[in-house]
Scaffold this motif. Structure first.
Motif, short mmCIF file in Angstrom:
data_model
loop_
_atom_site.label_atom_id
_atom_site.label_comp_id
_atom_site.label_asym_id
_atom_site.label_seq_id
_atom_site.Cartn_x
_atom_site.Cartn_y
_atom_site.Cartn_z
N ALA A 59 0.83 -1.21 0.00
CA ALA A 59 0.00 0.00 0.00
C ALA A 59 0.86 1.25 0.00
O ALA A 59 0.56 2.24 -0.69
N ARG A 60 1.94 1.23 0.74
CA ARG A 60 2.83 2.38 0.84
C ARG A 60 3.47 2.69 -0.52
O ARG A 60 3.59 3.84 -0.92
N HIS A 61 3.85 1.66 -1.25
CA HIS A 61 4.53 1.84 -2.53
C HIS A 61 3.56 2.15 -3.67
O HIS A 61 3.95 2.80 -4.65
N SER A 62 2.32 1.70 -3.55
CA SER A 62 1.37 1.85 -4.66
C SER A 62 0.37 2.98 -4.49
O SER A 62 -0.18 3.49 -5.47
N LEU A 64 -2.45 2.40 -3.23
CA LEU A 64 -3.72 1.69 -3.44
C LEU A 64 -4.01 0.77 -2.27
O LEU A 64 -3.10 0.42 -1.51
N PRO A 65 -5.26 0.33 -2.11
CA PRO A 65 -5.54 -0.71 -1.14
C PRO A 65 -4.73 -1.96 -1.49
O PRO A 65 -4.47 -2.23 -2.66
N ALA A 66 -4.33 -2.70 -0.47
CA ALA A 66 -3.49 -3.88 -0.71
C ALA A 66 -3.98 -5.06 0.10
O ALA A 66 -4.48 -4.92 1.22
N ILE A 67 -3.82 -6.22 -0.49
CA ILE A 67 -4.19 -7.47 0.17
C ILE A 67 -2.96 -8.36 0.20
O ILE A 67 -2.19 -8.41 -0.76
N ALA A 68 -2.75 -9.01 1.33
CA ALA A 68 -1.62 -9.92 1.46
C ALA A 68 -2.07 -11.13 2.24
O ALA A 68 -2.98 -11.05 3.07
N ARG A 118 -1.89 -29.31 9.00
CA ARG A 118 -2.89 -28.35 8.54
C ARG A 118 -2.21 -27.24 7.76
O ARG A 118 -1.06 -26.88 8.07
N PHE A 119 -2.92 -26.74 6.78
CA PHE A 119 -2.53 -25.49 6.14
C PHE A 119 -3.25 -24.37 6.88
O PHE A 119 -4.45 -24.46 7.16
N ARG A 120 -2.52 -23.31 7.19
CA ARG A 120 -3.13 -22.15 7.83
C ARG A 120 -2.86 -20.91 6.96
O ARG A 120 -1.78 -20.76 6.41
N CYS A 121 -3.87 -20.06 6.84
CA CYS A 121 -3.74 -18.85 6.04
C CYS A 121 -4.32 -17.67 6.80
O CYS A 121 -5.43 -17.77 7.34
N VAL A 122 -3.58 -16.58 6.84
CA VAL A 122 -4.09 -15.32 7.35
C VAL A 122 -4.03 -14.31 6.22
O VAL A 122 -2.99 -14.15 5.57
N MET A 123 -5.15 -13.65 5.94
CA MET A 123 -5.22 -12.63 4.92
C MET A 123 -5.45 -11.28 5.59
O MET A 123 -6.22 -11.17 6.55
N ALA A 124 -4.77 -10.28 5.06
CA ALA A 124 -4.92 -8.92 5.58
C ALA A 124 -5.19 -7.97 4.43
O ALA A 124 -4.55 -8.06 3.38
N LEU A 125 -6.15 -7.09 4.62
CA LEU A 125 -6.43 -6.06 3.64
C LEU A 125 -6.32 -4.71 4.33
O LEU A 125 -6.93 -4.48 5.37
N VAL A 126 -5.51 -3.82 3.75
CA VAL A 126 -5.39 -2.46 4.26
C VAL A 126 -5.87 -1.50 3.19
O VAL A 126 -5.59 -1.68 2.00
N ARG A 127 -6.62 -0.49 3.61
CA ARG A 127 -7.18 0.47 2.66
C ARG A 127 -6.12 1.44 2.16
O ARG A 127 -6.20 1.96 1.06
N ASP A 128 -5.13 1.71 3.02
CA ASP A 128 -4.00 2.56 2.65
C ASP A 128 -2.88 2.28 3.65
O ASP A 128 -3.04 1.47 4.57
N ALA A 129 -1.75 2.95 3.47
CA ALA A 129 -0.58 2.67 4.30
C ALA A 129 -0.75 3.11 5.75
O ALA A 129 0.06 2.72 6.60
N LEU A 195 -15.69 -7.35 2.90
CA LEU A 195 -15.66 -6.36 1.83
C LEU A 195 -17.07 -6.02 1.36
O LEU A 195 -17.37 -4.86 1.09
N ARG A 196 -17.93 -7.02 1.28
CA ARG A 196 -19.33 -6.76 0.88
C ARG A 196 -19.98 -5.81 1.87
O ARG A 196 -20.71 -4.89 1.48
N ASP A 197 -19.73 -6.04 3.15
CA ASP A 197 -20.29 -5.16 4.18
C ASP A 197 -19.81 -3.74 4.00
O ASP A 197 -20.57 -2.76 4.10
#
Length: 201
Positions: A59-62, A64-68, A118-129, A195-197
């Motif tokens: 997000a800092r470099h772009s 834009l909102p970013a997802i990781a 187990r596979f574990r996944c954490v997703m993070a979405l930030v609107r900006d930096a 995101l829908r919310d």
């Protein structure tokens, strides 16, 4: 016009899966490499910390909102290893095959009943930096480690991760079935609901 989200990864497998899971909400997912954003060192001690490091960096470099996402394999017989080090289990530049080879060697002689994982996944979405309230979603996919590789799909440890419901490896599943069952699919579904919310408000 479709809104852009930067994916803080250059992993083609993750890109395919996330594009299928998130694009239905009207977002265009752009890999950070297409914007010239360098990868950042993953110095976190947890999946959450690493996901946030990557999302804020993109997000800092772009601008834009970013997802990781940060995800990995936890094997019971190895005390939860390789965990956050899954992508570099066999070394900093290890290939998927090298990581699998090290995993199978570590489990050599351990009977099938003690190869739970187990596979574990954490997703993070930030609107900006400067986002002080990032969206965090987590998914967990239980299974076990097989003794040999099976299947030609997926990526990472998929060829040796056996899915109890099907008896197949993750690499033998169709993309649609993997997205429905997987840790990343679970996390992306939770993220999509959040995101829908946001979009409906």
């Amino acid at each position: 016009m479709r809104r852009k989200l930067v994916l803080a990864s250059n992993n083609a497998g993750k890109m395919r899966e996330l594009q299928a899971l998130i694009s239905m909400l009207g977002f265009e997912i752009v890999p950070q490499g297409a914007l010239g954003i360098p990868e950042v060192e993953e110095t976190g001690a947890s999946f959450v910390e690493n996901a946030l490091i990557k999302a804020y960096h993109a997000a800092r470099h772009s601008g834009l909102p970013a997802i990781a996402d940060d995800s990995g394999l936890e094997v019971n017989a190895l005390g939860g290893a390789p965990g956050v080090y899954s992508a570099r289990y066999a070394g900093p530049s290890a290939s998927d095959d090298e990581n699998i080879d090290k995993l199978l060697a570590a489990l050599d002689g351990i009977e099938p009943g003690r190869r739970g994982a187990r596979f574990r996944c954490v997703m993070a979405l930030v609107r900006d930096a400067d986002d002080a309230d990032p969206i965090i979603a987590e998914g967990c996919w239980e299974g076990r480690i097989g003794q040999t590789r099976r299947g030609g799909g997926g990526f990472g440890y998929d060829p040796v991760f056996i899915v109890p419901e099907t008896g197949l490896s993750a690499a033998e599943l169709s993309p649609a079935d993997k997205n429905r069952l997987s840790h990343r699919g679970q996390a992306a579904s939770i993220l999509a609901d959040r995101l829908r919310d946001l979009l409906s408000n």
